[in-house]
Scaffold this motif. Structure first.
Motif, PDB file in Angstrom:
ATOM      1  N   ARG A 159       0.824  -1.686  -0.418  1.00 58.94           N
ATOM      2  CA  ARG A 159      -0.240   0.045  -0.030  1.00 58.94           C
ATOM      3  C   ARG A 159       0.431   1.621   0.149  1.00 58.94           C
ATOM      4  O   ARG A 159       2.073   1.699   0.946  1.00 58.94           O
ATOM      5  N   CYS A 160       0.767   2.260  -0.649  1.00 59.73           N
ATOM      6  CA  CYS A 160       1.121   3.136  -0.344  1.00 59.73           C
ATOM      7  C   CYS A 160       0.160   4.551  -0.845  1.00 59.73           C
ATOM      8  O   CYS A 160      -0.683   4.191  -1.776  1.00 59.73           O
TER       9      CYS A 160
ATOM     10  N   GLY B 159      -3.641  12.053  -2.017  1.00 63.58           N
ATOM     11  CA  GLY B 159      -4.594  12.402  -1.676  1.00 63.58           C
ATOM     12  C   GLY B 159      -5.111  10.956  -1.231  1.00 63.58           C
ATOM     13  O   GLY B 159      -6.291  10.895  -0.861  1.00 63.58           O
ATOM     14  N   HIS B 160      -4.962   9.628  -2.326  1.00 60.10           N
ATOM     15  CA  HIS B 160      -5.380   8.212  -2.847  1.00 60.10           C
ATOM     16  C   HIS B 160      -4.409   7.398  -1.892  1.00 60.10           C
ATOM     17  O   HIS B 160      -3.491   7.676  -1.018  1.00 60.10           O
TER      18      HIS B 160
ATOM     19  N   PHE C 236      -4.776  -3.750  -8.822  1.00 61.80           N
ATOM     20  CA  PHE C 236      -5.146  -2.501  -7.185  1.00 61.80           C
ATOM     21  C   PHE C 236      -5.847  -2.648  -6.947  1.00 61.80           C
ATOM     22  O   PHE C 236      -7.114  -2.795  -8.298  1.00 61.80           O
ATOM     23  N   SER C 237      -6.420  -1.652  -6.341  1.00 67.27           N
ATOM     24  CA  SER C 237      -7.437  -0.865  -6.280  1.00 67.27           C
ATOM     25  C   SER C 237      -6.980   0.522  -5.469  1.00 67.27           C
ATOM     26  O   SER C 237      -6.228   0.475  -4.969  1.00 67.27           O
ATOM     27  N   ILE C 238      -7.706   1.442  -5.881  1.00 70.53           N
ATOM     28  CA  ILE C 238      -7.431   2.825  -5.216  1.00 70.53           C
ATOM     29  C   ILE C 238      -8.620   3.042  -4.130  1.00 70.53           C
ATOM     30  O   ILE C 238      -9.915   2.746  -4.281  1.00 70.53           O
ATOM     31  N   GLU C 239      -7.763   3.905  -3.159  1.00 74.63           N
ATOM     32  CA  GLU C 239      -8.976   3.468  -2.209  1.00 74.63           C
ATOM     33  C   GLU C 239      -9.183   6.186  -2.035  1.00 74.63           C
ATOM     34  O   GLU C 239      -8.388   5.814  -1.921  1.00 74.63           O
TER      35      GLU C 239
ATOM     36  N   ILE D 152       4.142  -6.431  -8.677  1.00 77.73           N
ATOM     37  CA  ILE D 152       3.601  -4.904  -7.896  1.00 77.73           C
ATOM     38  C   ILE D 152       3.737  -3.785  -8.260  1.00 77.73           C
ATOM     39  O   ILE D 152       2.904  -2.296  -7.993  1.00 77.73           O
ATOM     40  N   ASP D 153       5.157  -3.257  -9.049  1.00 81.72           N
ATOM     41  CA  ASP D 153       5.383  -2.019  -8.832  1.00 81.72           C
ATOM     42  C   ASP D 153       4.741  -1.353 -10.073  1.00 81.72           C
ATOM     43  O   ASP D 153       4.293  -0.533 -10.792  1.00 81.72           O
ATOM     44  N   ALA D 154       4.420  -2.399 -11.341  1.00 80.57           N
ATOM     45  CA  ALA D 154       3.668  -2.264 -12.111  1.00 80.57           C
ATOM     46  C   ALA D 154       2.365  -1.458 -11.836  1.00 80.57           C
ATOM     47  O   ALA D 154       1.623  -0.738 -12.350  1.00 80.57           O
ATOM     48  N   ALA D 155       1.991  -1.751 -10.627  1.00 78.70           N
ATOM     49  CA  ALA D 155       0.675  -1.648 -11.069  1.00 78.70           C
ATOM     50  C   ALA D 155       0.763  -0.550  -9.305  1.00 78.70           C
ATOM     51  O   ALA D 155      -0.846   0.016 -10.362  1.00 78.70           O
ATOM     52  N   ILE D 156       1.534   0.005  -9.118  1.00 80.53           N
ATOM     53  CA  ILE D 156       1.268   0.943  -8.361  1.00 80.53           C
ATOM     54  C   ILE D 156       1.254   2.225  -8.977  1.00 80.53           C
ATOM     55  O   ILE D 156       0.713   3.105  -9.078  1.00 80.53           O
TER      56      ILE D 156
END
Length: 67
Positions: A4-5, A9-10, A28-31, A56-60
């Motif tokens: 998670r990062c 603001g998301h 990935f999800s965006i909160e 993981i890097d690609a999804a971030i």
């Protein structure tokens, strides 16, 4: 594995999964956090990745681009 990062603001949460044939898939999800609560939207990244870290890097990166 998941990571998670925060970004603008998301929160972007990336999750990878090892494939039977080798490699990794990732989603990935965006909160979005605000006064009324949390809104989460999920996305999938097409393709397979050779390592868990590259997935993981690609999804971030995709999450940041989406924001």
């Amino acid at each position: 594995m998941k990571r998670r990062c925060g970004y603008k603001g998301h929160v972007v949460e990336a999750r990878s999964c090892e494939l039977r044939d080798g490699g990794f898939s990732v989603e990935f999800s965006i909160e979005e956090h605000d006064a009324s609560g949390v809104t989460e939207t999920q996305f999938y990244v097409l393709g397979t990745f050779p390592t868990q870290d590259s997935a993981i890097d690609a999804a971030i990166q995709a999450g940041r681009h989406k924001i």
